[in-house]
Design an enzyme around this catalytic site. Structure first.
Site, PDB file in Angstrom:
ATOM      1  CG  LEU A  99      -1.934   1.166   1.275  1.00 45.06           C
ATOM      2  CD1 LEU A  99      -2.825   1.207   0.039  1.00 45.06           C
ATOM      3  CD2 LEU A  99      -2.786   1.084   2.540  1.00 45.06           C
ATOM      4  CE  LYS A 100       7.632   3.480   2.035  1.00 44.06           C
ATOM      5  NZ  LYS A 100       7.485   4.831   2.604  1.00 44.06           N
TER       6      LYS A 100
ATOM      7  CE  LYS B 226       3.431   9.546  18.365  1.00 50.78           C
ATOM      8  NZ  LYS B 226       4.258   8.354  18.425  1.00 50.78           N
TER       9      LYS B 226
ATOM     10  CD  GLU C  19      22.314  13.418  14.783  1.00 49.08           C
ATOM     11  OE1 GLU C  19      21.379  12.725  14.340  1.00 49.08           O
ATOM     12  OE2 GLU C  19      22.177  14.220  15.720  1.00 49.08           O
TER      13      GLU C  19
ATOM     14  CB  CYS D   9       5.908   1.781   6.954  1.00 49.41           C
ATOM     15  SG  CYS D   9       4.427   1.623   5.935  1.00 49.41           S
TER      16      CYS D   9
ATOM     17  CB  CYS E 148       9.442  18.300  18.788  1.00 44.07           C
ATOM     18  SG  CYS E 148      10.074  16.652  18.468  1.00 44.07           S
TER      19      CYS E 148
ATOM     20  CD  GLU F 220       7.897  20.933  16.306  1.00 43.35           C
ATOM     21  OE1 GLU F 220       7.471  20.977  15.141  1.00 43.35           O
ATOM     22  OE2 GLU F 220       7.863  19.908  17.003  1.00 43.35           O
TER      23      GLU F 220
ATOM     24  CG  HIS G 242       8.439  19.645  10.400  1.00 46.44           C
ATOM     25  ND1 HIS G 242       8.535  20.319  11.603  1.00 46.44           N
ATOM     26  CD2 HIS G 242       8.757  18.364  10.671  1.00 46.44           C
ATOM     27  CE1 HIS G 242       8.884  19.477  12.551  1.00 46.44           C
ATOM     28  NE2 HIS G 242       9.023  18.289  12.013  1.00 46.44           N
TER      29      HIS G 242
END
Length: 776
Positions: free
Chosen positions: A18-19, A112, A485, A517, A644, A666, A695
């Site tokens: 699906l992704k 969430k 990083e 995912c 954040c 944030e 973002h």
């Protein structure tokens, strides 16, 4: 006869079909017909899996193109009015505008789903919203399943929870006031499902596990009386994620044909419902829908066998919640060894566990002897495994003293020592940690992992990237630097791969939202650090500059929250083991000359329990394990953390008790409003409110960032302010990053000029002010 069913099944596909279909459609590389074909094939496969496992129903309504709450809103005609879409004629393309936004419309807010790592799209309720009729997608799927010969049970988010999860906008004072208008839309859906031949509707009301205001709990009785009068299918009221026992009397009184209880998270709650109502089915959630460990079938059978004797056919067995939160099929897993694999059960295997329990209940233990024996052997193997249990780790955790979770001196003393060492200017500028990861960086990491790149070549490439990042930061004029990083693919996976007690799957994907995912690590055993994880990268970066270099670590609570965690010991104990491993890394970074160490905790708030009575205990141990990780250093070593969230007020005392010298947060999207809570609380240490939103690819004007800094300086003393972006810059491109940071540094210079007499925290002129502030 005992019935078995599932509250939901993963929709993404065992290979994330699906992704990839969604992303192909969004890029214009495939058609809507192609996308619909993928959805149809996945639904067929998932329904067949339920049938083949012996489930008595297949669940319809758990599939969604992006999110099930959005799909519920579309079904009910409850789309945000600002888009101007006709719910009854909603196209797939329009549904993705709701979810993802476009040039003309901002996307719906996302947050969430209770205390899981899944995110739902938040319905928007306005005074002019009119419910129903909406899309017919659910009814199409019902007919699709019936045409394939399946017996259908529909899953539908309930009306009270739907409103509770939504947000009031446009001057709407009370979300609950819309319930009388919403119920006819639900009644119409139920009537149509009955006309389609649906026998049962699982109506999800997880809000019943929360501490609801009285008005909300009072709404259930009239609401379900209305639904019961609609002439629809029988209703199975589903609760999950926690106990609903505090609402037991209410639930018993509702005119529903059955109730689902989560007996994994809250096995004790059954006592509150005793005796079980004679007019209701009990759907017992006895297989863990949120974790990947095999069920102890002997233990589960001991729980359900007495229920079967009492309830007979009124006993149903199910996972504790939807299987959306676990990977699809262990058979697709190739990276785990056989021993560890033998301890696990993904969604498909959990269906088989239900079938074993049903067989044992109906036909007796002997009929399920082989499966029960296999389960018992796996449980015993895990309990006895030396890779799970490490005595030295357990002894070290048990020996932790109160002083091991405390810095040697209070913040004002530390601030003076740190400023003497770091000599920072007023309003120090820094970043959150990561810098853009180019295709070349990702390719080098992948080649090294596959053994296609020699270690020395990989080291040279990463060092070249670090040198470039350091040079760019110095050219921009940043005050505290990071190494960028480049060596890290993910902030949890990187550390997990270097810690004992962690394992990683090849295909253990779960949906976070839409096409995104995640593949959570598996914490299977006692956690410890065999060797330093970041020290050489940070040491090399520091050797390239005279400016202070931050070491970068992921905190213990985030390492816990974003993993599948072992279920054979308290989560607090596992978090403490991770904290001790990080404590060793922090001390090694300090010994390598790193003067500032950032321990990120973006998931600190995510761990909050659903019930208010459990929150204080969680916050106490979550803050304590952070301090354990951070408190082994000298006073002149500066500890940073980054968070954040959209809401801080309810956890500020816990954040303060973490006692980080500097917290970065944030705030840019809220126009610094989130910082108000820190000001009202009189947060005693240093704060770096984000001055631009990473973002978005948009580069903010210098004046915008200057205005945000001005607002911040009105809330927090300028001597304790830092200047930084909202979050890490890993996903952005270098041109926009350099332009934004150049503007950020310029905005900082302008503010410094207006505060020419001030100096940064800990310098002699401000020590008295900080001591006073810390005691306020």
């Amino acid at each position: 006869m005992t019935t078995i069913h599932t509250l939901g099944y993963p929709r993404i596909g065992a290979q994330r079909e699906l992704k990839f279909a969604l992303e192909s459609f969004w890029k214009g590389a495939s058609t809507e017909a192609d996308l619909r074909d993928t959805g149809r094939a996945l639904r067929e496969r998932h329904w067949n899996a339920q049938r083949d496992a012996g489930l008595d129903f297949v669940t319809v309504g758990d599939f969604a193109w992006y999110d099930q709450v959005l799909q519920t809103a579309a079904l009910l005609g409850a789309l945000p009015t600002r888009y101007g879409f006709d719910p009854a004629q909603l196209t797939l393309a329009q549904s993705f505008v709701l979810a993802r936004g476009n040039a003309d419309h901002a996307a719906m807010e996302m947050t969430k789903w209770f205390d899981t790592n899944y995110h739902y799209l938040v319905p928007e309720l306005t005074p002019d919203l009119r419910f129903g009729p909406g899309t017919g997608w659910l009814f199409d799927e019902v007919r699709e399943a019936q045409a394939a010969g399946h017996r259908v049970k529909v899953a539908l988010l309930g009306p009270v929870t739907f409103l509770h999860l939504a947000k009031a906008r446009g001057g709407l004072a009370d979300k609950l006031s819309l319930l009388p208008q919403l119920l006819p839309a639900y009644a119409a859906v139920l009537k149509r499902l009955a006309a389609e031949g649906v026998e049962w509707v699982q109506i999800d009301e997880p809000a019943l596990v929360l501490d609801l205001p009285q008005a909300w709990s009072d709404a259930y009785g009239p609401a379900y009386a209305t639904l019961a009068a609609a002439g629809g299918p029988r209703l199975l009221l589903a609760t999950y994620f926690e106990a609903a026992s505090h609402h037991a009397a209410l639930i018993r009184s509702l005119p529903v044909a059955g109730v689902h209880l989560d007996l994994v998270r809250a096995p004790q709650q059954l006592e509150a419902f005793a005796p079980w109502p004679a007019d209701k089915v009990l759907s017992a959630g006895v297989v863990d829908g949120r974790n990947i460990w095999r069920t102890d079938l002997e233990q589960a059978l001991a729980r359900v066998a007495p229920l079967a004797q009492t309830l007979g056919e009124r006993l149903w067995l199910a996972p504790s919640c939807s299987l959306l939160h676990v990977p699809v099929d262990l058979a697709a897993e190739t990276r785990l060894d056989d021993e560890l694999k033998g301890w696990l059960a993904f969604a498909r295997q959990k269906l088989d566990e239900l079938a074993v329990l049903k067989r044992a209940v109906i036909d007796g233990r002997d009929a399920a002897h082989a499966a029960l024996a296999g389960s018992a052997a796996a449980i015993a193997s895990r309990a006895a495994s030396r890779r799970v249990h490490n005595d030295s780790v357990k002894k070290r955790a048990a020996a932790i003293r109160a002083q091991d979770a405390e810095r040697a001196a209070p913040y004002p003393v530390r601030a003076a020592a740190q400023q003497a060492r770091l000599n920072l200017p007023l309003l120090p500028t820094t970043t959150i940690g990561s810098f853009p990861q180019t295709a070349e960086i990702r390719q080098a990491r992948a080649q090294y992992k596959r053994g296609e790149l020699q270690a020395l070549t990989y080291l040279e490439r990463m060092r070249a990237e670090i040198a470039d990042v350091v040079q760019r930061q110095e050219a921009l004029g940043l005050d505290m630097l990071v190494h960028g990083e480049a060596e890290r693919n993910d902030m949890v996976e990187y550390f997990g791969e270097l810690l004992w007690g962690y394992a990683f799957t090849a295909n253990g994907w779960v949906q976070s939202y839409g096409s995104r995912c995640v593949k959570p690590p598996v914490i299977y055993g006692d956690v410890y650090r065999p060797e330093p994880m970041t020290v050489e990268w940070s040491r090399y970066a520091q050797s390239l500059t005279a400016k202070p270099m931050k070491g970068m670590l992921t905190g213990p609570v985030t390492m816990l929250q974003w993993s599948f965690v072992r279920d054979d010991q308290p989560r607090e104990q596992t978090a403490l083991q991770i904290a001790l491993a990080l404590r060793d890394e922090v001390r090694d970074l300090e010994a390598a000359g790193i003067a500032a160490i950032q321990i990120d905790e973006p998931a600190f708030r995510e761990g909050l329990p659903l019930r208010a009575g459990d929150v204080a205990v969680y916050l106490e141990w979550a803050a304590r394990v952070f301090r354990v990780s951070a408190s082994g250093v000298r006073n002149d070593t500066q500890i940073h953390t980054h968070m954040c969230y959209s809401e801080f007020n309810d956890i500020l005392p816990a954040i303060a008790s973490m006692d980080a010298d500097v917290i970065t947060i944030e705030t840019s999207r809220s126009n610094m409003e989130l910082l108000d809570a820190f000001g009202e609380f009189a947060y005693p240490n240093e704060i770096g409110p984000g001055v631009y939103d990473i973002h978005s690819p948009r580069v903010p004007r210098v004046e915008e960032m200057e205005a945000l800094l001005d607002k911040a300086a009105q809330v927090v003393p300028v001597q304790r302010l830092w200047v930084n972006p909202d979050c890490g810059l890993k996903t952005r491109g270098w041109p926009e990053v350099e332009a934004a940071l150049r503007g950020m540094v310029e905005a900082t210079r302008r503010l410094r000029a207006r505060h020419a007499g001030a100096v940064h925290a800990g310098t002699p002129a401000t020590r008295a002010e900080h001591a006073e502030s810390a005691l306020a």
